[in-house]
Enzyme design. Sequence first.
Site, PDB file in Angstrom:
ATOM      1  N   ARG A  71       0.816  -1.211   0.000  1.00  0.00           N
ATOM      2  CA  ARG A  71       0.000   0.000   0.000  1.00  0.00           C
ATOM      3  C   ARG A  71       0.854   1.267   0.000  1.00  0.00           C
ATOM      4  NH1 ARG A  71      -4.609  -1.840   4.309  1.00  0.00           N
ATOM      5  NH2 ARG A  71      -5.887  -2.963   2.812  1.00  0.00           N
ATOM      6  N   GLU A 100      -1.692  -9.238  -4.802  1.00  0.00           N
ATOM      7  CA  GLU A 100      -2.991  -9.906  -4.929  1.00  0.00           C
ATOM      8  C   GLU A 100      -2.838 -11.383  -5.262  1.00  0.00           C
ATOM      9  OE1 GLU A 100      -5.849  -8.988  -4.021  1.00  0.00           O
ATOM     10  OE2 GLU A 100      -5.407  -6.898  -3.623  1.00  0.00           O
ATOM     11  N   GLN A 119      -5.550 -17.360  -1.186  1.00  0.00           N
ATOM     12  CA  GLN A 119      -5.434 -18.542  -0.327  1.00  0.00           C
ATOM     13  C   GLN A 119      -4.381 -18.403   0.763  1.00  0.00           C
ATOM     14  OE1 GLN A 119      -7.367 -21.175  -1.427  1.00  0.00           O
ATOM     15  NE2 GLN A 119      -7.508 -20.925  -3.616  1.00  0.00           N
ATOM     16  N   THR A 120      -3.848 -17.218   0.987  1.00  0.00           N
ATOM     17  CA  THR A 120      -2.776 -17.070   1.973  1.00  0.00           C
ATOM     18  C   THR A 120      -3.037 -15.842   2.842  1.00  0.00           C
ATOM     19  OG1 THR A 120      -1.330 -17.937   0.239  1.00  0.00           O
ATOM     20  CG2 THR A 120      -0.243 -17.089   2.187  1.00  0.00           C
ATOM     21  N   GLY A 150       3.154 -22.017  -1.360  1.00  0.00           N
ATOM     22  CA  GLY A 150       2.270 -23.036  -1.940  1.00  0.00           C
ATOM     23  C   GLY A 150       1.588 -22.551  -3.213  1.00  0.00           C
ATOM     24  N   TYR A 208     -11.254 -11.493 -10.333  1.00  0.00           N
ATOM     25  CA  TYR A 208     -10.925 -10.821  -9.067  1.00  0.00           C
ATOM     26  C   TYR A 208      -9.621 -10.020  -9.202  1.00  0.00           C
ATOM     27  CZ  TYR A 208      -9.086  -9.769  -4.583  1.00  0.00           C
ATOM     28  OH  TYR A 208      -8.524  -9.065  -3.549  1.00  0.00           O
ATOM     29  N   ASP A 250     -14.006 -11.388  -4.185  1.00  0.00           N
ATOM     30  CA  ASP A 250     -13.488 -12.690  -3.753  1.00  0.00           C
ATOM     31  C   ASP A 250     -14.373 -13.203  -2.615  1.00  0.00           C
ATOM     32  OD1 ASP A 250     -12.831 -11.107  -1.616  1.00  0.00           O
ATOM     33  OD2 ASP A 250     -10.713 -11.675  -1.559  1.00  0.00           O
ATOM     34  N   THR A 292      -5.942 -28.332  -2.078  1.00  0.00           N
ATOM     35  CA  THR A 292      -7.366 -27.993  -2.034  1.00  0.00           C
ATOM     36  C   THR A 292      -8.248 -29.239  -2.020  1.00  0.00           C
ATOM     37  OG1 THR A 292      -6.640 -26.266  -3.527  1.00  0.00           O
ATOM     38  CG2 THR A 292      -8.971 -26.297  -2.997  1.00  0.00           C
TER      39      THR A 292
END
Length: 371
Positions: A35, A47, A52-53, A91, A130, A148, A314
Amino acid sequence: MNEELKNQLQNTDVPRFQADLIGWFEKEMRDLPWRENQDPYKVWVSEIMLQQTRVDTVIPYFNRFMEQFPTVQALAEAPEEKVLKAWEGLGYYSRARNLQAAVREVHENYAGVVPDTPEAISSLKGVGPYTAGAVLSIAYNRPEPAVDGNVMRVLSRILSIWDDIAKPSTRKTFEQAVRHLISKDNPSYFNQAMMELGAIVCTPTSPSCLLCPVQDHCEAFRQGTQRELPVKTKKKSSKVIELLTAIVQNEKGEVLVTQRPEQGLLANLWEFPSFEKLPESETAQQTVQFLDSDFYVKAEVKDTEWMKQDHVFTHLVWKMNVVTAESINPQISLPEKTEWASLDRIHELAMPVSHRKIANEWIKRHKERDK
Ligand code: SF4
């Protein structure tokens, strides 16, 4: 858009909603490295990493990544191995591969400038609706939705939307709602504020409604249904695969490592030889046979339960039982993309997080033993 949602949007005081949300964000926004400015490349990388993190996990990775690849050009020209190594532990490595492929395209076809139209940015590899919306709104101030799971949760509560957010088609409903609500003056802050609200106030299991800046606009709060929303059908349970993973040492103390195929799960990463455990078969015997048939290594098993390690994907879980062994035919030539690696070399290799944990444990025990 269904009638109910249309009515709900019509009943929303949009200018006041925007002012309450953005006013709160200006006061409360967390100080995050991406930012610092609105550099589209940095926003994009952040992004992708954040998918997922968790934010806390991403911060040190982002900082290191930016030190190594501070520009589009630096990332475009970097060897893939180095990029995967920088990504190690985050990952979902296909994210890193797609990011680099897309950045190379930006470098070659867009003179290194991240495109600022929905059509162009969405055509890049790995850039879904997204990410496209996030980069366009945050970096370029375009009033594009960035929807999202977090944003769907927040909006399902504010607007009392009971559609199943696990269904891909539901996203469109939320995108339409965001197009109606988004601030045209400050879409960057609007979208970031929605994400921030989902991260720190309107959390999945215990939303802090009493501290919420948009409580006055929230239909779920009014009806007391905030804990029932969003509606999300459960995913099927993951498939579990039992693996035997072999740490095979040669007479020099080097360890057998092999590179995964170029396509598919964890492509191109390095790992210790692993294979599916056959039910009913004996661990030591199966390990010896596998090493011989797939790697031409004759081995003697030392410990059939040296360590256990899980790797959760997943839709899949690897339950890994680590077996240690020593090779007894040192002069053999190994198959392609397989080598004996020293401890220093193991440090350098890009490995899946599960294999990295095993490697770290191996190195740690070695050091303890050599003290
Ligand atoms: Fe979420 Fe509660 Fe705020 Fe509604 S009032 S947006 S449920 S935190």
